[in-house]
Design an enzyme around this catalytic site. Sequence first.
Site, short mmCIF file in Angstrom:
data_model
loop_
_atom_site.label_atom_id
_atom_site.label_comp_id
_atom_site.label_asym_id
_atom_site.label_seq_id
_atom_site.Cartn_x
_atom_site.Cartn_y
_atom_site.Cartn_z
N LYS A 13 0.82 -1.22 0.00
CA LYS A 13 0.00 0.00 0.00
C LYS A 13 0.85 1.26 0.00
O LYS A 13 0.49 2.25 -0.64
CB LYS A 13 -1.05 -0.01 1.12
CG LYS A 13 -0.51 -0.16 2.53
CD LYS A 13 -1.68 -0.37 3.46
CE LYS A 13 -1.30 -0.53 4.93
NZ LYS A 13 0.05 -0.88 5.30
N ARG A 88 -6.70 2.50 11.30
CA ARG A 88 -6.39 1.08 11.48
C ARG A 88 -7.34 0.43 12.48
O ARG A 88 -7.22 -0.78 12.72
CB ARG A 88 -4.97 0.95 12.01
CG ARG A 88 -3.91 0.64 10.96
CD ARG A 88 -2.57 0.62 11.66
NE ARG A 88 -1.57 -0.18 11.01
CZ ARG A 88 -0.60 0.34 10.25
NH1 ARG A 88 -0.55 1.62 10.00
NH2 ARG A 88 0.32 -0.46 9.73
N ARG A 127 12.62 -8.28 4.31
CA ARG A 127 12.53 -7.07 3.51
C ARG A 127 13.57 -6.05 4.00
O ARG A 127 13.79 -5.91 5.20
CB ARG A 127 11.11 -6.52 3.68
CG ARG A 127 10.83 -5.22 3.02
CD ARG A 127 9.36 -4.93 3.09
NE ARG A 127 8.99 -4.21 4.31
CZ ARG A 127 7.85 -3.52 4.45
NH1 ARG A 127 6.96 -3.50 3.48
NH2 ARG A 127 7.59 -2.89 5.56
N ARG A 154 14.01 -3.12 9.09
CA ARG A 154 13.20 -2.44 10.09
C ARG A 154 12.97 -3.39 11.26
O ARG A 154 12.75 -4.58 11.06
CB ARG A 154 11.84 -2.08 9.47
CG ARG A 154 11.76 -0.66 8.99
CD ARG A 154 10.51 -0.39 8.15
NE ARG A 154 9.23 -0.77 8.76
CZ ARG A 154 8.05 -0.51 8.20
NH1 ARG A 154 7.99 0.14 7.05
NH2 ARG A 154 6.94 -0.89 8.77
N ARG A 165 2.25 -8.22 13.78
CA ARG A 165 1.59 -7.20 12.96
C ARG A 165 0.41 -7.80 12.19
O ARG A 165 -0.64 -7.18 12.06
CB ARG A 165 2.60 -6.59 11.97
CG ARG A 165 3.52 -5.59 12.62
CD ARG A 165 4.72 -5.30 11.76
NE ARG A 165 4.42 -4.50 10.60
CZ ARG A 165 5.23 -4.37 9.54
NH1 ARG A 165 6.37 -5.04 9.50
NH2 ARG A 165 4.91 -3.59 8.55
P1 AMP Z 1 3.27 1.16 8.70
O1 AMP Z 1 4.50 1.79 8.13
O2 AMP Z 1 2.00 1.78 8.20
O3 AMP Z 1 3.28 -0.35 8.59
O4 AMP Z 1 3.28 1.50 10.27
C1 AMP Z 1 4.34 1.07 11.10
C2 AMP Z 1 3.88 0.97 12.54
O5 AMP Z 1 3.46 2.25 13.02
C3 AMP Z 1 2.68 0.07 12.77
O6 AMP Z 1 3.04 -1.31 12.87
C4 AMP Z 1 2.15 0.63 14.10
O7 AMP Z 1 2.97 0.23 15.18
C5 AMP Z 1 2.35 2.12 13.91
N1 AMP Z 1 1.17 2.76 13.29
C6 AMP Z 1 1.11 3.37 12.07
N2 AMP Z 1 -0.13 3.83 11.82
C7 AMP Z 1 -0.88 3.49 12.90
C8 AMP Z 1 -2.25 3.65 13.24
N3 AMP Z 1 -3.12 4.25 12.40
N4 AMP Z 1 -2.68 3.17 14.44
C9 AMP Z 1 -1.83 2.58 15.30
N5 AMP Z 1 -0.52 2.37 15.04
C10 AMP Z 1 -0.04 2.82 13.86
#
Ligand code: AMP
Length: 215
Positions: A13, A88, A127, A154, A165
Site C-alpha cells: 500500500k 487502522r 525485507r 526495520r 503485525r
Molecule cells: P506502517 O509503516 O504503516 O506499517 O506502520 C508502522 C507501525 O506504526 C505500525 O506497525 C504501528 O505500530 C504504527 N502505526 C502506524 N499507523 C498506525 C495507526 N493508524 N494506528 C496505530 N498504530 C499505527
Amino acid sequence: MNLLIYGPPGSGKGTQAELLHRSFDIPHIATGDILRGEVAAGTPLGLKAQPIMAAGGYVPDDIMIGIIRNRLQQGDSEKGFVMDGFPRTIPQAEALDTLLEELGRRFDHVVYMNVETSELVRRLAGRMTCPVDQKTYPPGTERCPLDGAVLIQREDDKPEAVKKRIEVYLEKTLPLLDYYRGQDLVSEIDGVGTIQEIHKRVLAALGQSADVATS
Ligand code: AMP
C-alpha cells in the site's frame, strides 16, 4: 480526490500510495512514516511509539487521531490526499469521519489491496529498507539503488514482529473493510503482480486511465 489505500502489512500500500501521490499531485499521508520521523527525531511521541512499533503493536488511538488531525490541518490537501496506514481501528475510522465532515470532506474511494497471508509473510520477512527515503527492497538487497545507502532491516520486519503485525491487523483492522463497504466505498484490488501492473489496477478502480494519470 480523497483516497484511502487499505490493506495488510506488506500488501504494497505504501508503494501504491506513493505512485498515486505522484500521479495526482496529492500528499501521501502515511502515519507509519510520520511515526518513524518522530522516532528518528527522538521526540516524546517518538520515544513512546518506538517500543510499540518495534513489537508490531498499535500506537493508541487518541495519539493517532491527534496526529492525523494535525496533518489534515496543514493545508496542503485542497486537491485531496492519499492516506496510508490510517485508520487502522474502528474508533480511528469513526474519528476520521467526524474530522473529515468538519473539514467538509469525505473519502471518494477506499482501495483494498488483497494479498494472501503466506505471501505477506514471504514479502515482509527479510525485507530491506533504505534508511534515507524508507523505500523497501527484496531480501538480500544490500544498497539502495537510488542513493547508495546501506539498507537496514526495520525492527518491525523481524519475524516475531511480522507475526504480531499480521495478527493485530486481522483482529483490529480487517473489520474496517465492512465499515467502508457499508459506505459503498471499497474497490478490491489483487495485490499480487508487478508494481506497475498493480498501479494500473488501482487507477482502473479509481476510474482513471493510466495515460491521463501518469502523464
Ligand atoms: P506502517 O509503516 O504503516 O506499517 O506502520 C508502522 C507501525 O506504526 C505500525 O506497525 C504501528 O505500530 C504504527 N502505526 C502506524 N499507523 C498506525 C495507526 N493508524 N494506528 C496505530 N498504530 C499505527
